[in-house]
Scaffold this motif. Structure first.
Motif, PDB file in Angstrom:
ATOM      1  N   VAL A   1     100.505  37.968  -7.244  1.00  0.00           N
ATOM      2  CA  VAL A   1      99.146  37.958  -7.794  1.00  0.00           C
ATOM      3  C   VAL A   1      98.215  38.694  -6.822  1.00  0.00           C
ATOM      4  CG1 VAL A   1      99.439  35.844  -9.127  1.00  0.00           C
ATOM      5  CG2 VAL A   1      98.697  35.710  -6.736  1.00  0.00           C
ATOM      6  N   PRO A   2      97.150  39.303  -7.347  1.00  0.00           N
ATOM      7  CA  PRO A   2      96.223  40.027  -6.466  1.00  0.00           C
ATOM      8  C   PRO A   2      95.269  39.086  -5.737  1.00  0.00           C
ATOM      9  CG  PRO A   2      95.511  40.223  -8.750  1.00  0.00           C
ATOM     10  CD  PRO A   2      96.810  39.480  -8.772  1.00  0.00           C
ATOM     11  N   MET A   3      95.198  39.249  -4.428  1.00  0.00           N
ATOM     12  CA  MET A   3      94.239  38.548  -3.591  1.00  0.00           C
ATOM     13  C   MET A   3      93.210  39.570  -3.121  1.00  0.00           C
ATOM     14  SD  MET A   3      95.647  35.476  -3.505  1.00  0.00           S
ATOM     15  CE  MET A   3      94.956  34.618  -2.079  1.00  0.00           C
ATOM     16  N   THR A   4      91.950  39.200  -3.123  1.00  0.00           N
ATOM     17  CA  THR A   4      90.892  40.144  -2.767  1.00  0.00           C
ATOM     18  C   THR A   4      90.188  39.701  -1.491  1.00  0.00           C
ATOM     19  OG1 THR A   4      89.358  38.980  -4.245  1.00  0.00           O
ATOM     20  CG2 THR A   4      90.511  40.897  -5.141  1.00  0.00           C
ATOM     21  N   TRP A   5      89.747  40.693  -0.726  1.00  0.00           N
ATOM     22  CA  TRP A   5      89.008  40.465   0.510  1.00  0.00           C
ATOM     23  C   TRP A   5      87.632  41.119   0.393  1.00  0.00           C
ATOM     24  CZ3 TRP A   5      90.537  37.765   4.885  1.00  0.00           C
ATOM     25  CH2 TRP A   5      91.890  37.387   4.944  1.00  0.00           C
TER      26      TRP A   5
ATOM     27  N   LEU B   1      89.798  35.736  -1.415  1.00  0.00           N
ATOM     28  CA  LEU B   1      89.690  35.031  -2.687  1.00  0.00           C
ATOM     29  C   LEU B   1      91.007  35.100  -3.440  1.00  0.00           C
ATOM     30  CD1 LEU B   1      86.245  36.479  -3.869  1.00  0.00           C
ATOM     31  CD2 LEU B   1      86.634  34.398  -2.545  1.00  0.00           C
ATOM     32  N   ASP B   2      91.342  34.017  -4.130  1.00  0.00           N
ATOM     33  CA  ASP B   2      92.561  33.990  -4.929  1.00  0.00           C
ATOM     34  C   ASP B   2      92.315  34.676  -6.276  1.00  0.00           C
ATOM     35  OD1 ASP B   2      91.192  32.232  -6.558  1.00  0.00           O
ATOM     36  OD2 ASP B   2      92.344  30.465  -5.985  1.00  0.00           O
ATOM     37  N   PRO B   3      93.325  34.749  -7.167  1.00  0.00           N
ATOM     38  CA  PRO B   3      93.133  35.430  -8.462  1.00  0.00           C
ATOM     39  C   PRO B   3      92.029  34.832  -9.321  1.00  0.00           C
ATOM     40  CG  PRO B   3      95.457  35.122  -8.021  1.00  0.00           C
ATOM     41  CD  PRO B   3      94.735  34.372  -6.963  1.00  0.00           C
ATOM     42  N   ASN B   4      91.687  33.563  -9.074  1.00  0.00           N
ATOM     43  CA  ASN B   4      90.594  32.915  -9.808  1.00  0.00           C
ATOM     44  C   ASN B   4      89.257  33.056  -9.105  1.00  0.00           C
ATOM     45  OD1 ASN B   4      92.389  31.924 -11.844  1.00  0.00           O
ATOM     46  ND2 ASN B   4      93.011  30.291 -10.437  1.00  0.00           N
ATOM     47  N   GLN B   5      89.226  33.923  -8.088  1.00  0.00           N
ATOM     48  CA  GLN B   5      88.003  34.182  -7.315  1.00  0.00           C
ATOM     49  C   GLN B   5      87.508  32.943  -6.574  1.00  0.00           C
ATOM     50  OE1 GLN B   5      86.489  37.578  -7.057  1.00  0.00           O
ATOM     51  NE2 GLN B   5      88.674  37.606  -7.536  1.00  0.00           N
ATOM     52  N   MET B   6      88.444  32.097  -6.160  1.00  0.00           N
ATOM     53  CA  MET B   6      88.139  30.942  -5.334  1.00  0.00           C
ATOM     54  C   MET B   6      88.502  31.263  -3.888  1.00  0.00           C
ATOM     55  SD  MET B   6      86.807  28.755  -7.346  1.00  0.00           S
ATOM     56  CE  MET B   6      86.807  27.290  -6.289  1.00  0.00           C
TER      57      MET B   6
END
Length: 250
Positions: free
Chosen positions: A128-132, A146-151
């Protein structure tokens, strides 16, 4: 009253009495300290009450190369848990976590926004994509994952002007509290990202790397089951329907 019979009040007390108490699990807070003599960073767990930090990992910097490399090792058994490779032109970075390769890809040419694919934060066999993202102040540079749910799952608060005390890594959420593999992923990707940004600030060649098209997180998101719309798509459809029903001003 027979010995097998119990008073109703006693039965109520036994029913309402908890059988066990589960102690809440909290994630450790790690501090990253750099040694100029050894040219390496020590990642240690902070101890409550001001005790001596517990050393966990060593980050060995190999910067005198065309492609600077970071090697992450466990102090417990001296094993390599991962690597991070920077590039003289590209603003992306290659990462390896316990033998599994991934890439820190820039999702913006100007802003500090990156993503990487994760198996440790996935509930399926697909990554799954994780964003920084980041927020820079006068003294600190915060990197938030942030995790895929933007948490938010972690925050790396780096000291901009620090000579030795690089910063602290704070884990957020249940996944990082329970999974050592997830915490190691954050350590490797977070410190690699910080090193990548420091290189970009001091390397004019990275300006040419900004020409390439940034990665799109949406390309790596799994489609909703049965064609169901996620919350963002639902809001878009509702807003579109609202615009179509509203009368046009003349």
């Amino acid at each position: 009253m027979s010995s097998t019979e119990q008073n109703p009040q006693d039965q109520l007390q036994q029913t309402s009495r908890p059988t066990s108490i589960t102690k809440p699990t909290t994630s450790p807070i790690l501090q990253v300290n750099f040694s100029w003599r050894k040219f390496e960073s020590l990642v240690s767990e902070k101890v409550e009450g001001g005790g001596s930090p517990k050393p966990l990992y060593i980050v060995d910097y190999h910067t005198l190369k065309i492609k600077p490399r970071l090697i992450f090792k466990s102090i417990a058994d001296d094993s390599t848990i991962g690597t991070g490779t920077l590039h003289p032109i590209s603003i992306n970075a290659d990462v390896e976590i316990r033998g599994q390769a991934t890439e820190l890809q820039a999702t913006s040419r100007i802003k500090t926004q990156y993503m990487h694919l994760s198996h440790n934060f996935s509930d399926t066999d697909k990554p799954v994509p994780m964003t920084w993202s980041s927020d820079c102040g006068f003294k600190t540079w915060d990197f938030v994952c942030l995790d895929p749910n933007q948490m938010p799952v972690a925050r790396f608060a780096a000291n901009v002007w620090a000579v030795k005390k690089v910063g602290n890594i704070e884990f957020l959420g249940e996944r990082t509290a329970m999974s050592e593999a997830a915490r190691e992923e954050i350590i490797i990707t977070g410190i690699t990202l910080f090193s990548c940004m420091m290189l970009r600030m001091n390397n004019i060649l990275n300006l040419f790397g900004m020409v390439s098209t940034p990665a799109k997180v949406e390309d790596y998101r799994s489609p909703s089951p049965s064609g169901a719309l996620d919350e963002g798509a639902k809001r878009g459809v509702e807003d579109g329907a609202k615009d179509r029903t509203e009368p046009t001003a003349h």
